[in-house]
Design a protein around this motif. Structure first.
Motif, PDB file in Angstrom:
ATOM      1  N   GLU A 105       5.740  -7.677   3.724  1.00  0.00           N
ATOM      2  CA  GLU A 105       4.629  -7.620   4.684  1.00  0.00           C
ATOM      3  C   GLU A 105       3.920  -6.270   4.588  1.00  0.00           C
ATOM      4  O   GLU A 105       2.695  -6.204   4.629  1.00  0.00           O
ATOM      5  CB  GLU A 105       5.161  -7.863   6.103  1.00  0.00           C
ATOM      6  CG  GLU A 105       4.091  -7.965   7.168  1.00  0.00           C
ATOM      7  CD  GLU A 105       3.658  -6.608   7.725  1.00  0.00           C
ATOM      8  OE1 GLU A 105       2.503  -6.509   8.175  1.00  0.00           O
ATOM      9  OE2 GLU A 105       4.474  -5.657   7.694  1.00  0.00           O
ATOM     10  N   MET A 106       4.680  -5.185   4.452  1.00  0.00           N
ATOM     11  CA  MET A 106       4.082  -3.856   4.371  1.00  0.00           C
ATOM     12  C   MET A 106       3.243  -3.709   3.104  1.00  0.00           C
ATOM     13  O   MET A 106       2.140  -3.162   3.145  1.00  0.00           O
ATOM     14  CB  MET A 106       5.158  -2.774   4.420  1.00  0.00           C
ATOM     15  CG  MET A 106       4.607  -1.359   4.417  1.00  0.00           C
ATOM     16  SD  MET A 106       3.609  -0.926   5.859  1.00  0.00           S
ATOM     17  CE  MET A 106       4.893  -0.775   7.106  1.00  0.00           C
ATOM     18  N   VAL A 107       3.737  -4.198   1.973  1.00  0.00           N
ATOM     19  CA  VAL A 107       2.981  -4.127   0.717  1.00  0.00           C
ATOM     20  C   VAL A 107       1.670  -4.885   0.845  1.00  0.00           C
ATOM     21  O   VAL A 107       0.604  -4.369   0.487  1.00  0.00           O
ATOM     22  CB  VAL A 107       3.819  -4.659  -0.471  1.00  0.00           C
ATOM     23  CG1 VAL A 107       2.949  -4.882  -1.704  1.00  0.00           C
ATOM     24  CG2 VAL A 107       4.965  -3.710  -0.788  1.00  0.00           C
ATOM     25  N   ILE A 108       1.709  -6.079   1.396  1.00  0.00           N
ATOM     26  CA  ILE A 108       0.490  -6.875   1.579  1.00  0.00           C
ATOM     27  C   ILE A 108      -0.498  -6.140   2.472  1.00  0.00           C
ATOM     28  O   ILE A 108      -1.682  -6.039   2.166  1.00  0.00           O
ATOM     29  CB  ILE A 108       0.836  -8.272   2.155  1.00  0.00           C
ATOM     30  CG1 ILE A 108       1.548  -9.109   1.095  1.00  0.00           C
ATOM     31  CG2 ILE A 108      -0.422  -8.982   2.664  1.00  0.00           C
ATOM     32  CD1 ILE A 108       2.183 -10.378   1.637  1.00  0.00           C
ATOM     33  N   ARG A 109      -0.016  -5.605   3.580  1.00  0.00           N
ATOM     34  CA  ARG A 109      -0.890  -4.900   4.525  1.00  0.00           C
ATOM     35  C   ARG A 109      -1.527  -3.663   3.893  1.00  0.00           C
ATOM     36  O   ARG A 109      -2.723  -3.416   4.055  1.00  0.00           O
ATOM     37  CB  ARG A 109      -0.087  -4.528   5.773  1.00  0.00           C
ATOM     38  CG  ARG A 109      -0.945  -4.400   7.004  1.00  0.00           C
ATOM     39  CD  ARG A 109      -0.145  -4.390   8.274  1.00  0.00           C
ATOM     40  NE  ARG A 109       0.518  -3.109   8.448  1.00  0.00           N
ATOM     41  CZ  ARG A 109       1.755  -2.963   8.893  1.00  0.00           C
ATOM     42  NH1 ARG A 109       2.477  -4.003   9.212  1.00  0.00           N
ATOM     43  NH2 ARG A 109       2.268  -1.769   9.037  1.00  0.00           N
ATOM     44  N   LEU A 110      -0.735  -2.870   3.176  1.00  0.00           N
ATOM     45  CA  LEU A 110      -1.273  -1.659   2.546  1.00  0.00           C
ATOM     46  C   LEU A 110      -2.256  -1.995   1.434  1.00  0.00           C
ATOM     47  O   LEU A 110      -3.236  -1.276   1.232  1.00  0.00           O
ATOM     48  CB  LEU A 110      -0.140  -0.776   2.025  1.00  0.00           C
ATOM     49  CG  LEU A 110       0.750  -0.151   3.101  1.00  0.00           C
ATOM     50  CD1 LEU A 110       1.931   0.574   2.472  1.00  0.00           C
ATOM     51  CD2 LEU A 110      -0.046   0.771   4.011  1.00  0.00           C
ATOM     52  N   LYS A 111      -2.026  -3.088   0.723  1.00  0.00           N
ATOM     53  CA  LYS A 111      -2.982  -3.528  -0.306  1.00  0.00           C
ATOM     54  C   LYS A 111      -4.295  -3.960   0.336  1.00  0.00           C
ATOM     55  O   LYS A 111      -5.375  -3.540  -0.088  1.00  0.00           O
ATOM     56  CB  LYS A 111      -2.406  -4.704  -1.099  1.00  0.00           C
ATOM     57  CG  LYS A 111      -1.392  -4.332  -2.136  1.00  0.00           C
ATOM     58  CD  LYS A 111      -0.887  -5.615  -2.801  1.00  0.00           C
ATOM     59  CE  LYS A 111      -0.301  -5.365  -4.150  1.00  0.00           C
ATOM     60  NZ  LYS A 111       0.075  -6.629  -4.800  1.00  0.00           N
ATOM     61  N   GLU A 112      -4.192  -4.814   1.349  1.00  0.00           N
ATOM     62  CA  GLU A 112      -5.392  -5.375   1.975  1.00  0.00           C
ATOM     63  C   GLU A 112      -6.198  -4.342   2.755  1.00  0.00           C
ATOM     64  O   GLU A 112      -7.419  -4.314   2.668  1.00  0.00           O
ATOM     65  CB  GLU A 112      -5.016  -6.538   2.899  1.00  0.00           C
ATOM     66  CG  GLU A 112      -4.545  -7.764   2.150  1.00  0.00           C
ATOM     67  CD  GLU A 112      -4.077  -8.881   3.066  1.00  0.00           C
ATOM     68  OE1 GLU A 112      -4.020  -8.695   4.312  1.00  0.00           O
ATOM     69  OE2 GLU A 112      -3.744  -9.965   2.535  1.00  0.00           O
ATOM     70  N   LYS A 113      -5.539  -3.505   3.531  1.00  0.00           N
ATOM     71  CA  LYS A 113      -6.253  -2.572   4.407  1.00  0.00           C
ATOM     72  C   LYS A 113      -6.585  -1.232   3.754  1.00  0.00           C
ATOM     73  O   LYS A 113      -7.506  -0.553   4.197  1.00  0.00           O
ATOM     74  CB  LYS A 113      -5.439  -2.321   5.684  1.00  0.00           C
ATOM     75  CG  LYS A 113      -5.338  -3.537   6.574  1.00  0.00           C
ATOM     76  CD  LYS A 113      -4.641  -3.187   7.854  1.00  0.00           C
ATOM     77  CE  LYS A 113      -4.626  -4.363   8.805  1.00  0.00           C
ATOM     78  NZ  LYS A 113      -4.019  -4.021  10.090  1.00  0.00           N
ATOM     79  N   HIS A 114      -5.817  -0.843   2.722  1.00  0.00           N
ATOM     80  CA  HIS A 114      -5.985   0.504   2.181  1.00  0.00           C
ATOM     81  C   HIS A 114      -6.138   0.544   0.660  1.00  0.00           C
ATOM     82  O   HIS A 114      -6.165   1.633   0.084  1.00  0.00           O
ATOM     83  CB  HIS A 114      -4.824   1.399   2.615  1.00  0.00           C
ATOM     84  CG  HIS A 114      -4.766   1.573   4.087  1.00  0.00           C
ATOM     85  ND1 HIS A 114      -5.526   2.508   4.766  1.00  0.00           N
ATOM     86  CD2 HIS A 114      -4.065   0.900   5.040  1.00  0.00           C
ATOM     87  CE1 HIS A 114      -5.282   2.411   6.059  1.00  0.00           C
ATOM     88  NE2 HIS A 114      -4.403   1.450   6.249  1.00  0.00           N
ATOM     89  N   GLY A 115      -6.188  -0.603   0.013  1.00  0.00           N
ATOM     90  CA  GLY A 115      -6.383  -0.638  -1.427  1.00  0.00           C
ATOM     91  C   GLY A 115      -5.205  -0.138  -2.245  1.00  0.00           C
ATOM     92  O   GLY A 115      -5.368   0.230  -3.407  1.00  0.00           O
ATOM     93  N   ALA A 116      -4.010  -0.128  -1.663  1.00  0.00           N
ATOM     94  CA  ALA A 116      -2.821   0.326  -2.388  1.00  0.00           C
ATOM     95  C   ALA A 116      -2.486  -0.645  -3.519  1.00  0.00           C
ATOM     96  O   ALA A 116      -2.808  -1.835  -3.448  1.00  0.00           O
ATOM     97  CB  ALA A 116      -1.637   0.444  -1.423  1.00  0.00           C
TER      98      ALA A 116
END
Length: 150
Positions: A105-116
């Motif tokens: 969940e954290m990886v998905i969120r950081l990718k979607e919201k912050h371009g990680a």
């Protein structure tokens, strides 16, 4: 003679390009902004060896209150080198590792919201941890760990 003992690690410092974007990124992970300030002048340069300096800092704290991350954005003098694209086996500062409840969940969120972006992939170490490295949109490298056995 009584030997002086270490009390704790106070914080880890990272020089960043954008204080606002980096604060937002670490708040997404769960760190809380404790404060923000300008540190300027010759007195500060005596600590860093940079002479007359101007740097804006932000201090973030982990939810348990035990660890802090100090972010620094230098106004003066200019940044002299950029290690953000260095491979994970480069000498020097590498990354900070954070334990999270749900790594996927954290990886998905950081990718979607912050371009990680994932550096490699999420892997499992025996029955103990799931781990990964991410690069934030500005290139900052961080690690995430999810403990499987408590």
């Amino acid at each position: 003679m009584v030997q002086n003992k270490l009390l704790r690690m106070d914080n880890m410092g990272i020089v960043v390009e954008s204080l606002d974007k980096t604060i937002s990124f670490f708040e997404e992970i769960g760190l809380k902004l404790e404060g923000r300030a300008m540190v300027e002048g010759e007195w500060a340069g005596r600590i860093t060896g940079l002479g007359d300096q101007s740097v804006e800092i932000a201090m973030l704290v982990t939810p348990d209150g035990h660890s802090r991350l100090e972010l620094s954005q230098f106004i003066r003098p200019a940044v002299v080198s950029d290690h953000r694209t260095a491979e994970v086996n480069a000498l020097g500062y590498l990354r900070a590792m954070f334990t999270v409840e749900d790594i996927d969940e954290m990886v998905i969120r950081l990718k979607e919201k912050h371009g990680a972006q994932l550096v490699g992939e999420v892997v499992q170490y025996q029955n103990f941890y799931r781990l990964c490295y991410l690069r934030a949109a500005d290139g900052l490298l961080i690690g995430l760990a999810q403990q499987l056995i408590v």
